[in-house]
Design a protein around this motif. Structure first.
Motif, mmCIF file in Angstrom:
data_model
loop_
_atom_site.group_PDB
_atom_site.id
_atom_site.type_symbol
_atom_site.label_atom_id
_atom_site.label_comp_id
_atom_site.label_asym_id
_atom_site.label_seq_id
_atom_site.Cartn_x
_atom_site.Cartn_y
_atom_site.Cartn_z
ATOM 1 N N SER A 135 28.909 33.515 32.085
ATOM 2 C CA SER A 135 27.472 33.605 31.908
ATOM 3 C C SER A 135 26.826 32.378 32.539
ATOM 4 C CB SER A 135 27.129 33.662 30.419
ATOM 5 O OG SER A 135 25.747 33.448 30.216
ATOM 6 N N GLN A 157 23.706 31.393 32.217
ATOM 7 C CA GLN A 157 22.890 30.696 31.216
ATOM 8 C C GLN A 157 23.764 29.842 30.308
ATOM 9 O OE1 GLN A 157 20.872 34.090 29.504
ATOM 10 N NE2 GLN A 157 18.952 33.459 30.455
ATOM 11 N N ARG A 158 24.871 30.419 29.876
ATOM 12 C CA ARG A 158 25.793 29.683 29.019
ATOM 13 C C ARG A 158 26.384 28.493 29.770
ATOM 14 N NH1 ARG A 158 30.112 32.531 25.018
ATOM 15 N NH2 ARG A 158 31.079 30.655 24.245
ATOM 16 N N LYS A 210 23.850 25.678 29.760
ATOM 17 C CA LYS A 210 23.782 25.094 28.421
ATOM 18 C C LYS A 210 24.992 24.201 28.153
ATOM 19 C CE LYS A 210 24.248 26.607 23.667
ATOM 20 N NZ LYS A 210 24.472 27.767 22.828
#
Length: 135
Positions: free
Chosen positions: A20, A22-23, A26
């Protein structure tokens, strides 16, 4: 893949490795912040070796490093830390460290996670769709 349950019976399972973006962003942000804090603490310990009123005995410095490793457990395992002792071997004169990222960890592969299923008939796309609908 064959796995064994707690009762000893074997069963088949399928693993789907996912990524991911986005992950990943982060996790990179989190690990960078944690690395920065850990290195700042190590630097403070190293700088204190040349100041009055700070820990200088080898045992005390090693205890401080152990405390830091416990406080920063998520990133500390990725560092090789070396305490340099004086000629007598009683006092520490330097604390050196280097980053050695371990493969297969969040720091090495940010944004990667694994989905497991015991349904072997599904292809990767079907597994992805079903498991994400049930979350």
């Amino acid at each position: 893949m064959t796995t064994q349950a707690e009762d000893g019976t074997e069963f088949q399972e399928c693993l789907l490795r996912c990524h991911s973006a986005q992950r990943e962003g982060k996790e990179r942000t989190i690990t960078e912040r944690l690395k920065e804090r850990f290195e700042k603490a190590l630097s403070k310990l190293h700088d204190g070796l040349s100041k009055k009123g700070t820990h200088k005995k080898l045992e005390a410095v090693n205890r401080c490093i152990g405390r830091l490793q416990k406080q920063h457990a998520r990133v500390a395992s990725h560092y090789d830390i070396n305490v340099v002792a004086d000629d007598k071997g009683e006092k520490a004169i330097a604390v050196n460290w280097s980053l050695n990222v371990k493969p297969g960890t969040m720091m090495a592969e940010p944004g990667v996670y694994c989905l497991r299923s015991n349904v072997l008939e599904w292809d990767a796309e079907t597994m992805w769709r079903v498991l994400h609908l049930s979350l």
